[in-house]
Design a protein around this motif. Sequence first.
Motif, PDB file in Angstrom:
ATOM      1  N   ARG A 141      36.737 -34.782 -90.487  1.00 15.36           N
ATOM      2  CA  ARG A 141      37.324 -34.912 -89.079  1.00 15.36           C
ATOM      3  C   ARG A 141      38.903 -35.519 -89.220  1.00 15.36           C
ATOM      4  O   ARG A 141      39.682 -34.626 -88.766  1.00 15.36           O
ATOM      5  CB  ARG A 141      36.693 -35.765 -88.344  1.00 15.36           C
ATOM      6  N   PRO A 142      39.115 -36.260 -90.190  1.00 14.34           N
ATOM      7  CA  PRO A 142      40.575 -36.549 -90.087  1.00 14.34           C
ATOM      8  C   PRO A 142      41.168 -35.675 -90.984  1.00 14.34           C
ATOM      9  O   PRO A 142      42.566 -35.645 -90.784  1.00 14.34           O
ATOM     10  CB  PRO A 142      40.465 -38.103 -91.240  1.00 14.34           C
ATOM     11  N   CYS A 143      40.526 -34.930 -92.037  1.00 13.37           N
ATOM     12  CA  CYS A 143      41.560 -33.769 -92.530  1.00 13.37           C
ATOM     13  C   CYS A 143      41.920 -32.833 -91.686  1.00 13.37           C
ATOM     14  O   CYS A 143      43.147 -32.296 -91.453  1.00 13.37           O
ATOM     15  CB  CYS A 143      40.292 -33.127 -93.467  1.00 13.37           C
ATOM     16  N   PRO A 214      38.083 -33.645 -78.459  1.00 14.00           N
ATOM     17  CA  PRO A 214      37.206 -33.242 -79.315  1.00 14.00           C
ATOM     18  C   PRO A 214      36.582 -34.410 -80.729  1.00 14.00           C
ATOM     19  O   PRO A 214      35.499 -34.198 -80.848  1.00 14.00           O
ATOM     20  CB  PRO A 214      37.561 -31.945 -79.841  1.00 14.00           C
ATOM     21  N   PHE A 215      37.834 -34.910 -81.051  1.00 14.63           N
ATOM     22  CA  PHE A 215      37.462 -35.810 -82.198  1.00 14.63           C
ATOM     23  C   PHE A 215      36.555 -37.183 -81.583  1.00 14.63           C
ATOM     24  O   PHE A 215      35.862 -37.538 -82.503  1.00 14.63           O
ATOM     25  CB  PHE A 215      38.791 -36.605 -82.894  1.00 14.63           C
ATOM     26  N   GLN A 216      36.891 -37.457 -80.334  1.00 11.76           N
ATOM     27  CA  GLN A 216      36.130 -38.679 -79.836  1.00 11.76           C
ATOM     28  C   GLN A 216      34.515 -38.117 -79.483  1.00 11.76           C
ATOM     29  O   GLN A 216      33.994 -38.981 -79.305  1.00 11.76           O
ATOM     30  CB  GLN A 216      36.855 -39.207 -78.776  1.00 11.76           C
ATOM     31  N   ASN A 217      34.613 -36.766 -79.228  1.00 12.86           N
ATOM     32  CA  ASN A 217      33.142 -36.444 -78.929  1.00 12.86           C
ATOM     33  C   ASN A 217      32.604 -35.427 -79.836  1.00 12.86           C
ATOM     34  O   ASN A 217      32.053 -34.242 -79.435  1.00 12.86           O
ATOM     35  CB  ASN A 217      33.286 -35.688 -77.534  1.00 12.86           C
ATOM     36  N   TRP A 218      32.679 -35.695 -81.123  1.00  6.79           N
ATOM     37  CA  TRP A 218      32.066 -35.058 -82.218  1.00  6.79           C
ATOM     38  C   TRP A 218      30.933 -35.547 -82.917  1.00  6.79           C
ATOM     39  O   TRP A 218      31.091 -37.048 -83.267  1.00  6.79           O
ATOM     40  CB  TRP A 218      33.245 -34.831 -83.558  1.00  6.79           C
ATOM     41  N   PHE A 219      29.614 -35.004 -82.793  1.00 10.05           N
ATOM     42  CA  PHE A 219      28.369 -35.857 -83.259  1.00 10.05           C
ATOM     43  C   PHE A 219      27.935 -35.146 -84.408  1.00 10.05           C
ATOM     44  O   PHE A 219      27.742 -33.715 -84.241  1.00 10.05           O
ATOM     45  CB  PHE A 219      27.451 -35.741 -81.889  1.00 10.05           C
ATOM     46  N   ALA A 220      27.546 -35.871 -85.301  1.00 16.60           N
ATOM     47  CA  ALA A 220      26.759 -35.175 -86.375  1.00 16.60           C
ATOM     48  C   ALA A 220      25.343 -36.253 -86.631  1.00 16.60           C
ATOM     49  O   ALA A 220      25.645 -37.383 -86.750  1.00 16.60           O
ATOM     50  CB  ALA A 220      27.592 -35.424 -87.684  1.00 16.60           C
ATOM     51  N   GLU A 221      24.516 -35.450 -86.705  1.00 12.38           N
ATOM     52  CA  GLU A 221      23.042 -36.224 -86.575  1.00 12.38           C
ATOM     53  C   GLU A 221      22.272 -35.719 -87.604  1.00 12.38           C
ATOM     54  O   GLU A 221      22.407 -34.295 -87.901  1.00 12.38           O
ATOM     55  CB  GLU A 221      22.530 -36.312 -85.369  1.00 12.38           C
ATOM     56  N   SER A 222      20.998 -36.298 -88.070  1.00 16.00           N
ATOM     57  CA  SER A 222      20.309 -35.847 -89.116  1.00 16.00           C
ATOM     58  C   SER A 222      19.197 -35.147 -88.345  1.00 16.00           C
ATOM     59  O   SER A 222      18.612 -35.617 -87.180  1.00 16.00           O
ATOM     60  CB  SER A 222      19.764 -36.847 -89.973  1.00 16.00           C
ATOM     61  N   VAL A 223      18.645 -34.088 -88.945  1.00 15.46           N
ATOM     62  CA  VAL A 223      17.480 -33.318 -88.033  1.00 15.46           C
ATOM     63  C   VAL A 223      16.054 -34.007 -88.604  1.00 15.46           C
ATOM     64  O   VAL A 223      14.829 -34.070 -88.031  1.00 15.46           O
ATOM     65  CB  VAL A 223      17.120 -31.881 -88.675  1.00 15.46           C
ATOM     66  N   GLU A 224      16.152 -35.248 -89.663  1.00 14.28           N
ATOM     67  CA  GLU A 224      14.986 -35.786 -89.926  1.00 14.28           C
ATOM     68  C   GLU A 224      14.656 -37.212 -88.996  1.00 14.28           C
ATOM     69  O   GLU A 224      13.521 -37.629 -89.303  1.00 14.28           O
ATOM     70  CB  GLU A 224      15.294 -36.125 -91.352  1.00 14.28           C
ATOM     71  N   VAL A 225      15.391 -37.325 -88.223  1.00 14.48           N
ATOM     72  CA  VAL A 225      15.238 -38.656 -87.363  1.00 14.48           C
ATOM     73  C   VAL A 225      14.049 -38.363 -86.583  1.00 14.48           C
ATOM     74  O   VAL A 225      13.978 -37.199 -85.850  1.00 14.48           O
ATOM     75  CB  VAL A 225      16.419 -39.101 -86.772  1.00 14.48           C
ATOM     76  N   ALA A 226      13.267 -39.290 -86.168  1.00 10.28           N
ATOM     77  CA  ALA A 226      11.898 -39.189 -85.235  1.00 10.28           C
ATOM     78  C   ALA A 226      12.465 -38.924 -83.835  1.00 10.28           C
ATOM     79  O   ALA A 226      11.929 -38.556 -83.076  1.00 10.28           O
ATOM     80  CB  ALA A 226      11.073 -40.348 -85.475  1.00 10.28           C
TER      81      ALA A 226
END
Length: 241
Positions: A141-143, A214-226
Amino acid sequence: MRIVALLIVLATSMVSAQTSTPVSRLDLPLEERLNVPQRVASVPRRLTDFVSFIATSYKVPLLVETPAPGPNLKTPDGTYTARQLLDIAMRQLPRFEWKNEAGVAHIYEKRLLRSSGNLLNVRIPRFAFPHDVGEFMYLFRPCIGSVIQGYGCEVGVYSGFQLPQLKQGGLTYGQTFTNELARDILLTALKMNGRFYVLIAFEGTEPKLRSEFPFQNWFAESVEVAEPSPLWVQIPKVRRR
Protein backbone atom coordinates in the motif's frame (compact mmCIF):
# COMPACT_ATOMS: atom_id res chain seq x y z
CA MET A 1 -7.52 -68.81 6.60
CA ARG A 2 -9.87 -67.02 8.97
CA ILE A 3 -6.97 -64.91 10.28
CA VAL A 4 -5.92 -63.98 6.76
CA ALA A 5 -9.49 -63.06 5.85
CA LEU A 6 -9.79 -60.95 9.02
CA LEU A 7 -6.58 -59.11 8.20
CA ILE A 8 -7.83 -58.39 4.67
CA VAL A 9 -11.10 -57.01 6.06
CA LEU A 10 -9.23 -54.81 8.54
CA ALA A 11 -6.87 -53.49 5.86
CA THR A 12 -9.79 -52.76 3.54
CA SER A 13 -11.59 -50.90 6.34
CA MET A 14 -8.52 -48.77 7.05
CA VAL A 15 -8.11 -47.85 3.39
CA SER A 16 -11.82 -47.03 3.15
CA ALA A 17 -11.61 -44.81 6.24
CA GLN A 18 -8.61 -42.96 4.82
CA THR A 19 -10.22 -42.39 1.45
CA SER A 20 -13.46 -41.19 3.04
CA THR A 21 -11.68 -38.50 5.09
CA PRO A 22 -12.89 -35.14 3.76
CA VAL A 23 -10.27 -33.06 2.00
CA SER A 24 -9.76 -29.53 3.31
CA ARG A 25 -10.80 -26.90 0.79
CA LEU A 26 -7.46 -25.20 1.39
CA ASP A 27 -5.71 -28.29 0.00
CA LEU A 28 -7.64 -28.05 -3.27
CA PRO A 29 -6.37 -26.15 -6.33
CA LEU A 30 -7.89 -22.68 -6.52
CA GLU A 31 -10.07 -23.50 -9.54
CA GLU A 32 -11.61 -26.48 -7.72
CA ARG A 33 -12.53 -24.40 -4.66
CA LEU A 34 -14.92 -22.42 -6.86
CA ASN A 35 -16.80 -25.61 -7.74
CA VAL A 36 -17.34 -27.28 -4.34
CA PRO A 37 -21.01 -27.04 -3.30
CA GLN A 38 -22.33 -26.39 0.17
CA ARG A 39 -25.61 -25.51 1.81
CA VAL A 40 -26.36 -21.79 2.24
CA ALA A 41 -29.26 -19.88 3.76
CA SER A 42 -31.27 -17.12 2.16
CA VAL A 43 -29.82 -14.00 3.77
CA PRO A 44 -29.71 -10.33 2.72
CA ARG A 45 -26.11 -9.14 2.77
CA ARG A 46 -24.07 -6.09 1.97
CA LEU A 47 -21.41 -6.78 -0.66
CA THR A 48 -18.68 -6.61 1.99
CA ASP A 49 -20.36 -9.36 4.03
CA PHE A 50 -20.98 -11.47 0.93
CA VAL A 51 -17.29 -11.26 0.05
CA SER A 52 -16.22 -12.34 3.54
CA PHE A 53 -18.73 -15.22 3.40
CA ILE A 54 -17.42 -16.52 0.06
CA ALA A 55 -13.81 -16.19 1.19
CA THR A 56 -14.08 -17.84 4.61
CA SER A 57 -16.78 -20.44 3.85
CA TYR A 58 -15.56 -21.58 0.42
CA LYS A 59 -11.88 -20.65 1.01
CA VAL A 60 -11.82 -18.70 -2.24
CA PRO A 61 -9.36 -15.79 -2.55
CA LEU A 62 -10.91 -12.59 -3.90
CA LEU A 63 -10.00 -9.12 -5.09
CA VAL A 64 -12.90 -6.67 -4.85
CA GLU A 65 -13.01 -3.10 -6.21
CA THR A 66 -16.20 -1.30 -5.18
CA PRO A 67 -17.54 2.20 -4.64
CA ALA A 68 -18.44 2.89 -0.99
CA PRO A 69 -20.51 1.99 0.90
CA GLY A 70 -21.18 -1.05 -1.27
CA PRO A 71 -24.47 -2.42 -2.63
CA ASN A 72 -26.84 -4.91 -1.02
CA LEU A 73 -27.74 -8.34 -2.37
CA LYS A 74 -29.38 -11.57 -1.25
CA THR A 75 -28.09 -15.13 -1.26
CA PRO A 76 -30.68 -17.80 -2.07
CA ASP A 77 -31.52 -20.81 0.06
CA GLY A 78 -30.11 -24.10 -1.22
CA THR A 79 -26.90 -25.86 -2.16
CA TYR A 80 -24.57 -23.82 -4.33
CA THR A 81 -20.94 -23.55 -5.36
CA ALA A 82 -19.02 -20.30 -4.93
CA ARG A 83 -19.09 -19.87 -8.70
CA GLN A 84 -22.89 -20.14 -8.75
CA LEU A 85 -23.31 -17.67 -5.89
CA LEU A 86 -21.02 -15.18 -7.61
CA ASP A 87 -23.07 -15.48 -10.81
CA ILE A 88 -26.31 -15.00 -8.84
CA ALA A 89 -24.87 -11.96 -7.04
CA MET A 90 -23.75 -10.28 -10.26
CA ARG A 91 -27.23 -10.65 -11.74
CA GLN A 92 -28.46 -8.56 -8.81
CA LEU A 93 -25.70 -5.98 -9.34
CA PRO A 94 -25.76 -5.04 -13.05
CA ARG A 95 -22.99 -2.44 -12.64
CA PHE A 96 -20.65 -5.16 -11.38
CA GLU A 97 -18.89 -8.10 -12.96
CA TRP A 98 -16.78 -10.92 -11.64
CA LYS A 99 -13.95 -12.68 -13.45
CA ASN A 100 -12.23 -15.94 -12.66
CA GLU A 101 -8.51 -15.14 -12.51
CA ALA A 102 -7.04 -18.65 -12.28
CA GLY A 103 -9.18 -19.42 -9.24
CA VAL A 104 -9.15 -15.92 -7.75
CA ALA A 105 -12.57 -14.26 -7.89
CA HIS A 106 -12.11 -10.69 -9.11
CA ILE A 107 -15.24 -8.59 -8.42
CA TYR A 108 -15.35 -5.03 -9.69
CA GLU A 109 -17.64 -2.16 -10.61
CA LYS A 110 -17.18 -1.83 -14.36
CA ARG A 111 -16.65 1.93 -14.56
CA LEU A 112 -14.38 1.96 -11.52
CA LEU A 113 -12.16 -0.74 -13.02
CA ARG A 114 -11.28 1.52 -15.96
CA SER A 115 -10.99 4.79 -14.03
CA SER A 116 -7.67 6.63 -14.18
CA GLY A 117 -8.26 7.54 -10.52
CA ASN A 118 -8.27 3.89 -9.46
CA LEU A 119 -5.02 3.30 -7.55
CA LEU A 120 -4.82 -0.26 -8.90
CA ASN A 121 -4.31 1.18 -12.38
CA VAL A 122 -1.03 2.74 -11.26
CA ARG A 123 2.07 1.20 -12.82
CA ILE A 124 4.69 0.23 -10.27
CA PRO A 125 8.26 0.84 -11.52
CA ARG A 126 9.74 -1.97 -9.42
CA PHE A 127 8.54 -4.20 -6.61
CA ALA A 128 9.77 -7.50 -5.17
CA PHE A 129 7.76 -9.95 -3.09
CA PRO A 130 8.75 -10.25 0.58
CA HIS A 131 8.54 -13.57 2.45
CA ASP A 132 4.84 -13.58 3.38
CA VAL A 133 1.46 -11.96 2.78
CA GLY A 134 1.53 -9.98 6.03
CA GLU A 135 4.73 -8.22 5.02
CA PHE A 136 3.45 -7.82 1.45
CA MET A 137 0.32 -5.99 2.63
CA TYR A 138 2.41 -3.83 4.95
CA LEU A 139 4.74 -2.78 2.11
CA PHE A 140 2.51 -2.69 -0.95
CA ARG A 141 0.00 0.00 0.00
CA PRO A 142 2.71 2.58 0.85
CA CYS A 143 4.48 1.58 -2.34
CA ILE A 144 1.44 2.54 -4.44
CA GLY A 145 1.01 5.78 -2.49
CA SER A 146 4.65 6.68 -3.01
CA VAL A 147 4.46 6.05 -6.75
CA ILE A 148 1.33 8.22 -6.99
CA GLN A 149 3.32 11.00 -5.30
CA GLY A 150 6.04 10.64 -7.93
CA TYR A 151 8.57 8.58 -5.97
CA GLY A 152 9.69 4.97 -5.90
CA CYS A 153 8.41 2.28 -3.55
CA GLU A 154 11.32 2.73 -1.16
CA VAL A 155 10.08 6.21 -0.15
CA GLY A 156 6.66 5.07 1.12
CA VAL A 157 5.49 5.94 4.64
CA TYR A 158 4.81 2.73 6.56
CA SER A 159 2.23 2.68 9.33
CA GLY A 160 -0.01 0.21 11.11
CA PHE A 161 0.90 -3.40 11.82
CA GLN A 162 1.02 -6.76 10.11
CA LEU A 163 -1.95 -9.04 10.78
CA PRO A 164 -0.69 -12.25 12.47
CA GLN A 165 -3.03 -14.50 10.45
CA LEU A 166 -1.54 -13.19 7.19
CA LYS A 167 2.01 -13.95 8.34
CA GLN A 168 1.34 -17.64 7.66
CA GLY A 169 0.89 -17.09 3.95
CA GLY A 170 4.10 -17.54 2.01
CA LEU A 171 5.08 -15.87 -1.27
CA THR A 172 7.93 -16.50 -3.69
CA TYR A 173 10.54 -14.36 -1.98
CA GLY A 174 12.32 -11.96 -4.33
CA GLN A 175 10.01 -12.38 -7.32
CA THR A 176 10.35 -9.00 -9.00
CA PHE A 177 7.89 -6.95 -11.04
CA THR A 178 8.92 -4.12 -13.34
CA ASN A 179 6.47 -1.53 -14.69
CA GLU A 180 3.44 -3.69 -13.80
CA LEU A 181 -0.05 -2.54 -12.86
CA ALA A 182 -0.63 -2.61 -9.11
CA ARG A 183 -3.70 -4.77 -9.77
CA ASP A 184 -1.64 -7.41 -11.58
CA ILE A 185 0.88 -7.61 -8.73
CA LEU A 186 -1.94 -8.01 -6.23
CA LEU A 187 -3.62 -10.71 -8.32
CA THR A 188 -0.32 -12.57 -8.63
CA ALA A 189 0.03 -12.62 -4.84
CA LEU A 190 -3.55 -13.89 -4.46
CA LYS A 191 -3.02 -16.67 -7.01
CA MET A 192 0.34 -17.66 -5.52
CA ASN A 193 -0.81 -17.80 -1.91
CA GLY A 194 -4.52 -18.57 -2.16
CA ARG A 195 -5.25 -17.94 1.52
CA PHE A 196 -6.33 -14.30 1.73
CA TYR A 197 -8.72 -11.84 0.15
CA VAL A 198 -8.67 -8.09 -0.47
CA LEU A 199 -11.47 -5.52 -0.69
CA ILE A 200 -10.79 -1.90 -1.63
CA ALA A 201 -13.59 0.66 -1.38
CA PHE A 202 -13.42 3.95 -3.30
CA GLU A 203 -15.37 7.16 -2.80
CA GLY A 204 -17.09 6.73 -6.17
CA THR A 205 -16.74 5.27 -9.64
CA GLU A 206 -14.43 8.13 -10.70
CA PRO A 207 -12.16 8.59 -7.66
CA LYS A 208 -9.32 11.07 -7.34
CA LEU A 209 -5.97 9.36 -7.70
CA ARG A 210 -4.44 11.25 -4.78
CA SER A 211 -7.37 10.57 -2.47
CA GLU A 212 -6.61 8.87 0.84
CA PHE A 213 -10.04 7.23 0.92
CA PRO A 214 -9.13 3.91 -0.78
CA PHE A 215 -6.00 3.57 1.35
CA GLN A 216 -8.14 4.01 4.47
CA ASN A 217 -10.69 1.49 3.17
CA TRP A 218 -8.31 -1.23 2.00
CA PHE A 219 -9.03 -4.53 3.76
CA ALA A 220 -6.91 -7.68 3.63
CA GLU A 221 -8.07 -10.73 5.56
CA SER A 222 -7.24 -14.42 5.82
CA VAL A 223 -9.69 -16.99 4.41
CA GLU A 224 -8.75 -19.29 7.30
CA VAL A 225 -10.43 -17.35 10.13
CA ALA A 226 -13.56 -18.93 11.64
CA GLU A 227 -15.24 -15.57 12.27
CA PRO A 228 -14.22 -12.86 9.78
CA SER A 229 -13.92 -9.33 11.09
CA PRO A 230 -16.57 -6.91 9.75
CA LEU A 231 -15.29 -4.75 6.91
CA TRP A 232 -16.30 -1.32 8.16
CA VAL A 233 -16.27 0.78 5.00
CA GLN A 234 -16.46 4.52 5.56
CA ILE A 235 -19.25 6.61 4.07
CA PRO A 236 -17.80 9.13 1.59
CA LYS A 237 -18.28 12.76 2.49
CA VAL A 238 -20.74 14.62 0.30
CA ARG A 239 -18.93 17.38 -1.59
CA ARG A 240 -20.60 20.76 -1.24
CA ARG A 241 -20.99 22.81 -4.37
